[in-house]
Design a protein around this motif. Structure first.
Motif, short mmCIF file in Angstrom:
data_model
loop_
_atom_site.label_atom_id
_atom_site.label_comp_id
_atom_site.label_asym_id
_atom_site.label_seq_id
_atom_site.Cartn_x
_atom_site.Cartn_y
_atom_site.Cartn_z
N LYS A 68 0.84 -1.20 0.00
CA LYS A 68 0.00 0.00 0.00
C LYS A 68 0.87 1.26 0.00
CE LYS A 68 -3.40 2.45 2.82
NZ LYS A 68 -4.09 2.51 4.14
N LEU A 69 1.94 1.23 0.81
CA LEU A 69 2.85 2.38 0.87
C LEU A 69 3.60 2.56 -0.45
CD1 LEU A 69 4.33 1.91 4.48
CD2 LEU A 69 2.55 3.51 3.76
N LEU A 70 3.97 1.45 -1.09
CA LEU A 70 4.65 1.52 -2.39
C LEU A 70 3.74 2.14 -3.44
CD1 LEU A 70 6.47 -1.94 -2.44
CD2 LEU A 70 7.59 0.31 -2.55
N ASN A 71 2.47 1.82 -3.38
CA ASN A 71 1.50 2.39 -4.33
C ASN A 71 1.36 3.89 -4.15
OD1 ASN A 71 0.77 0.06 -5.73
ND2 ASN A 71 -0.70 -0.56 -4.16
N GLU A 72 1.53 4.36 -2.92
CA GLU A 72 1.42 5.80 -2.66
C GLU A 72 2.62 6.57 -3.23
OE1 GLU A 72 0.96 6.19 1.54
OE2 GLU A 72 -1.04 5.24 1.57
N GLY A 73 3.79 5.89 -3.29
CA GLY A 73 4.98 6.49 -3.91
C GLY A 73 5.59 7.64 -3.14
N GLY A 84 6.16 -11.84 -6.02
CA GLY A 84 6.77 -12.27 -7.29
C GLY A 84 7.64 -11.23 -7.94
N LYS A 85 7.83 -10.10 -7.32
CA LYS A 85 8.70 -9.05 -7.86
C LYS A 85 9.25 -8.23 -6.70
CE LYS A 85 5.35 -7.43 -10.41
NZ LYS A 85 4.58 -6.58 -11.36
N SER A 86 10.39 -7.56 -6.96
CA SER A 86 11.04 -6.77 -5.92
C SER A 86 10.20 -5.54 -5.59
CB SER A 86 12.42 -6.33 -6.38
OG SER A 86 12.29 -5.42 -7.46
N PRO A 87 10.43 -4.91 -4.42
CA PRO A 87 9.68 -3.70 -4.08
C PRO A 87 9.85 -2.59 -5.13
CG PRO A 87 10.78 -4.55 -2.13
CD PRO A 87 11.27 -5.37 -3.28
N THR A 88 11.10 -2.49 -5.69
CA THR A 88 11.35 -1.45 -6.71
C THR A 88 10.51 -1.72 -7.96
OG1 THR A 88 13.61 -1.22 -5.87
CG2 THR A 88 13.14 -0.30 -8.03
N ALA A 89 10.52 -2.99 -8.42
CA ALA A 89 9.75 -3.34 -9.63
C ALA A 89 8.25 -3.19 -9.36
CB ALA A 89 10.07 -4.78 -10.03
N TYR A 90 7.83 -3.50 -8.16
CA TYR A 90 6.41 -3.38 -7.82
C TYR A 90 5.99 -1.91 -7.85
CZ TYR A 90 2.03 -4.05 -5.23
OH TYR A 90 0.71 -4.07 -4.86
N ALA A 91 6.88 -1.04 -7.33
CA ALA A 91 6.56 0.40 -7.29
C ALA A 91 6.46 0.96 -8.70
CB ALA A 91 7.62 1.13 -6.48
N LYS A 92 7.33 0.49 -9.60
CA LYS A 92 7.30 0.98 -10.98
C LYS A 92 6.04 0.53 -11.71
CE LYS A 92 12.31 1.27 -11.66
NZ LYS A 92 13.48 0.71 -12.39
N SER A 93 5.55 -0.67 -11.38
CA SER A 93 4.36 -1.20 -12.06
C SER A 93 3.06 -0.68 -11.45
CB SER A 93 4.36 -2.72 -12.02
OG SER A 93 4.29 -3.18 -10.68
N ALA A 94 3.16 -0.02 -10.30
CA ALA A 94 1.96 0.46 -9.61
C ALA A 94 1.33 1.63 -10.36
CB ALA A 94 2.33 0.87 -8.19
#
Length: 679
Positions: free
Chosen positions: A636-641, A669-679
C-alpha cells in the motif's frame, strides 16, 4: 241477592275502557308502537310484546243521573286467583307479566247494595321474546347440536391428528433404526463393487444384493414421502423449469428398462420449450411413479407413449400404455390408500399400493388434476393437468426463478468429481472425528475413512465434545440421533464456541423432513447427509468442504487490502476472529519483534489455538500471518509512492531492508522497486 225477585229495578250502567298505559305513557290506536288497532273500548283482544308486559288499564262507567257512586272489582284470569275488593279505584295495574294468555275481567257494583251493574272482559296476550319463541328454541337446540357435533368432530380430528403425529414419529424413529443397518449393508457392498478381484459369480451376487437393497431404500423413501404428504406437511419449493427437458431426461432414464422388456417407448411434445413452475423433487416422483407403473404393467412387445401438450390456459402430460389395464370394479378405489387392483395382484407384480396416492397428493399440491382412462386387457392412460404460471399457487409456497438441478444429478456430480489432489501422506494428516452411537456403523466408518484420514470416534455428542478439545479435528462427522447429547446439540456447541467455530460439521440422519434439515443447518452444520448412504458420497462431501476451505485460504492470500469482504467466511465468529487478528497486527505494525506469544495473549487464546484457527482459516501460521499483513501494508505504501524502500521497510515493521525485499519478492513475485514501478 237478585233484585228482580224482590221487585227492585237495576240501573242502566255501562262500563267503559278509557286508556291503556305502557311505561306510564298512554298509547292510542294506530300509533307506531301501539298494540291497539282500534280504540281501547272497542278492543276485544289485546296483544302485547314481551317488553310491554307492564301496563295499566283506566276505566270508568256511564250511569244515569242519581244512580250514586259506582265501585269496581277486577281480576286477570291466569294471573290473579281472586277478584279485588270493590273500590272506587278506576285503574288496574300489572307489572312483569309472564308470556301467555290472560283474560282481564271487570265488574261495576252499586255502592249501596253491591249489586253487579255491568261486566266487561278483554283477552290479553303477552307474546314471548324473539329468543323465547318455539322457532328460537328449535334454533338453540340445532345450534347446541351443531356445537356438540363440531366439538366432537374437532376432538375426533384432533385425536386423529395426534394419533397420526404419533404414528409418523414412531415411523420416523423406526425408519432411523432401519436406515442405520441399511447403510451398514449398502456401504460395504458399495466398497466391494470397486474391487477388481471378484469373479463373475461374485459380481452377480453382489449386483443382486445391491439392487435389492436399493429397492428397499427406495421403498423407505416412498413411505416417508407418503407419510409427509398424507399429513399435509409437504411444502412446495417451486423453480421455473423446462418441462420438455425434464421429460426428455426422464424418458431417456427409463428407455433402457423399456428396451430390455421389448416395449416401444416414445415421447412427443407440441412445444420446443415449456417453462413452468414445479417442485422438482416432487415432480420427479410424479413422473417416476407414472412411468414405472406404465412399464411395469405393460407386457413384452407392448407400447408406452409419453406426451406433453400445452394449451391456452393449461398444460398436461399424458402417459399411455398397452398394459393389463385396470378392472372396472377397481377403478373407483384406485386412489385409495394401499389399494391395488385385483388384476395387478393376480399378475404377481410387486407393489405397495401407495404410489398413485402419493402421485395424486403431489399433483394436488401443484394445484393440478389427475385423471385416467382404462380398459382391462387394453391399456391405461393417465393425464395430469396444470395451470400455466404461478398465480394459482397462493402464498404457502416458496418461489425461485433460478432453475435447480435434480438432487440426484447433483449428488452424482459430486460423487464423480475427483477429490483434491494431494499426497496420501498429506491427506492422512487431516483429522476426522466421527460421532455415532451405533457401534457397527461407527466401526465401519472408522475403518473406511481411516484409509484416507486420521480418524477418531465417539459414541455420543458429550464424548465427542471432550475429544474435540484434545484432538482438534479438521472436520466432524456426526449422527443426529444420539443419547446424552445429539448431533444438533453437538454442532451448536462447536459453532458457538470461539475455540471450535472454525471446525466444519457433517450431520448424518434418517430424518429427511425439511424442518429437520433446516434445524440441522441452523445449528451450524456445513452439510446434511440422509441415511442410507455409502462412503463414496460421504467422502465427496468431506472433500467438498475441505476444498471450499482451501479456496477460502487462497482467497485470503490473494487479498490486496487488510480488510475482509463481508461473507468471506460463512461463520460470523470466524470472520470476526480473522479480522480481529488483522487489526491487531496493523495496530502493532511498527513493531519488528512482534511475537506469536504476544499475539496469542492479545487475541485471548492459547498459542496452540491461535495456530489451529489461523492455519484452518487462512492457511498460515501466526508468524506467516503477521508477515503477510505487514507485506500488504508495505504494498500500500509503495503504491502511494511517497517513501523510499528503506522507509517502507521500517514503516512495515521490518528491521532489515534486505530481508524485507526478500520477503516481498517471494510474496508478490517481484522486488519492491519493480512493484513500485508497475503500480
Amino acid at each position: 241477592f237478585d233484585p228482580a225477585k224482590v221487585g227492585l229495578a237495576k240501573p242502566e250502567v255501562s262500563l267503559f275502557f278509557e286508556n291503556l298505559l305502557i311505561d306510564n305513557r298512554t298509547v292510542y290506536a294506530n300509533d307506531k308502537s301501539s298494540p291497539l288497532i282500534h280504540p281501547l273500548n272497542e278492543t276485544d283482544q289485546l296483544k302485547l310484546k314481551h317488553n310491554q308486559n307492564s301496563f295499566s288499564l283506566d276505566f270508568t262507567s256511564i250511569v244515569p243521573s242519581g244512580t250514586g257512586e259506582i265501585k269496581y272489582s277486577w281480576m286477570l284470569a291466569g294471573q290473579d286467583k281472586e277478584w279485588t275488593l270493590p273500590s272506587l279505584n278506576k285503574t288496574a295495574n300489572y307489572t312483569n307479566l309472564e308470556k301467555g294468555e290472560y283474560i282481564f275481567k271487570l265488574r261495576a257494583f252499586a255502592n249501596e247494595n253491591d249489586l253487579v251493574l255491568d261486566e266487561r272482559t278483554i283477552a290479553v296476550t303477552i307474546k314471548p321474546a324473539p329468543w323465547d319463541t318455539l322457532w328460537a328454541k328449535a334454533l338453540y337446540v340445532l345450534a347446541l347440536f351443531s356445537i356438540v357435533i363440531a366439538v366432537l368432530s374437532y376432538n375426533t380430528i384432533k385425536n386423529k391428528k395426534r394419533l397420526s403425529e404419533a404414528k409418523i414419529k414412531f415411523f420416523m424413529n423406526t425408519a432411523h433404526d432401519i436406515c442405520t443397518p441399511l447403510t451398514l449393508a449398502m456401504a460395504p457392498l458399495s466398497d466391494l463393487e470397486k474391487s477388481h478381484n471378484l469373479n463373475k459369480m461374485d459380481k452377480y451376487y453382489l449386483g443382486l444384493s445391491t439392487t435389492n437393497l436399493g429397492k428397499l431404500s427406495n421403498m423407505i423413501d416412498i413411505l416417508m414421502d407418503f407419510q409427509k404428504s398424507d399429513l399435509g406437511k409437504a411444502h412446495l419449493i417451486l423453480n421455473k423449469m423446462d418441462i420438455r427437458k425434464i421429460l426428455e431426461n426422464k424418458t431417456a432414464y427409463f428407455a433402457p428398462v423399456a428396451k430390455q422388456k421389448g416395449i416401444k417407448f416414445t415421447f412427443f411434445s407440441n412445444k420446443e420449450e415449456l417453462l413452468e413452475y414445479v417442485d422438482i423433487q416432487k415432480f420427479d416422483k410424479i413422473l417416476d411413479n407414472l412411468l414405472s407403473n406404465a412399464l411395469k404393467y405393460t407386457p413384452e412387445g407392448g407400447a408406452v407413449a409419453v406426451r406433453l401438450e400445452s394449451g391456452e390456459k393449461r398444460w398436461k402430460i399424458e402417459v399411455e400404455d398397452t398394459g393389463i389395464g385396470i378392472a372396472t370394479n377397481s377403478q373407483k378405489d384406485l386412489f385409495k390408500r394401499y389399494y391395488r387392483g385385483n388384476n395387478a395382484i393376480n399378475s404377481k407384480i410387486t407393489g405397495t399400493g401407495i404410489g398413485l396416492l402419493l402421485t395424486r397428493n403431489y399433483v394436488s399440491l401443484h394445484k393440478g388434476k389427475i385423471d385416467f382412462e382404462s380398459k382391462e386387457g387394453v391399456g391405461t392412460k393417465f393425464v395430469i393437468g396444470f395451470y400455466h404460471g404461478k398465480k394459482h399457487f397462493g402464498n404457502n409456497v416458496t418461489f425461485s426463478d433460478t432453475p435447480k438441478a435434480n438432487s440426484q444429478d447433483s449428488v452424482q456430480q459430486m460423487i464423480s468429481t475427483p477429490p483434491h489432489e494431494e499426497s496420501r501422506k498429506e491427506r492422512k494428516k487431516l483429522k476426522l472425528l466421527v460421532a455415532e452411537d451405533n457401534q457397527s456403523l461407527r466401526e465401519y466408518l472408522q475403518n473406511s475413512l481411516s484409509r484416507f484420514y486420521n480418524v477418531k470416534t465417539a459414541e455420543n455428542g458429550k464424548i465427542a465434545l471432550a475429544l474435540i478439545e484434545q484432538y482438534a479435528p479438521d472436520i466432524v462427522v456426526s449422527d443426529v440421533g444420539m443419547p446424552i447429547m445429539n448431533g444438533r446439540e453437538l454442532t451448536n456447541h462447536i459453532k458457538t464456541k470461539y475455540e471450535t467455530s472454525h471446525i466444519p460439521v457433517i450431520l448424518l440422519t434418517a430424518y429427511r423432513e425439511k424442518k429437520d434439515i433446516i434445524q440441522g443447518l441452523e445449528s451450524g452444520a456445513d452439510e446434511y447427509i440422509t441415511k442410507p448412504f455409502d462412503t463414496t458420497l460421504l467422502l465427496a462431501k468431506i472433500e467438498s468442504i475441505l476444498e471450499n476451505r482451501r479456496l477460502v485460504r487462497k482467497r485470503f492470500k490473494r487479498l490486496h487490502k487488510n480488510k475482509l469482504k463481508k461473507g468471506t467466511y460463512t461463520n460470523t465468529r470466524d470472520q470476526e476472529f480473522v479480522q480481529n487478528a488483522i487489526n491487531f497486527v496493523q495496530k502493532n505494525i511498527l513493531n519488528p519483534n512482534l511475537s506469536k506469544e504476544y499475539f496469542a495473549r492479545e487475541m485471548l487464546v492459547s498459542q496452540t489455538l491461535l495456530y489451529q484457527k489461523l492455519k484452518t482459516l487462512t492457511g498460515q501460521s501466526p508468524t506467516d500471518f503477521i508477515r503477510t499483513i505487514k507485506l500488504r501494508h508495505a504494498a500500500k505504501l509503495l503504491n502511494e509512492g511517497s517513501y523510499t524502500i528503506n522507509e517502507i521497510a521500517t514503516l512495515a515493521g521490518f528491521s532489515d531492508a534486505k530481508y524485507f525485499s526478500t520477503c516481498f519478492k517471494k510474496f508478490y513475485g517481484k522486488s519492491p522497486t519493480a512493484y513500485a514501478k508497475s503500480a
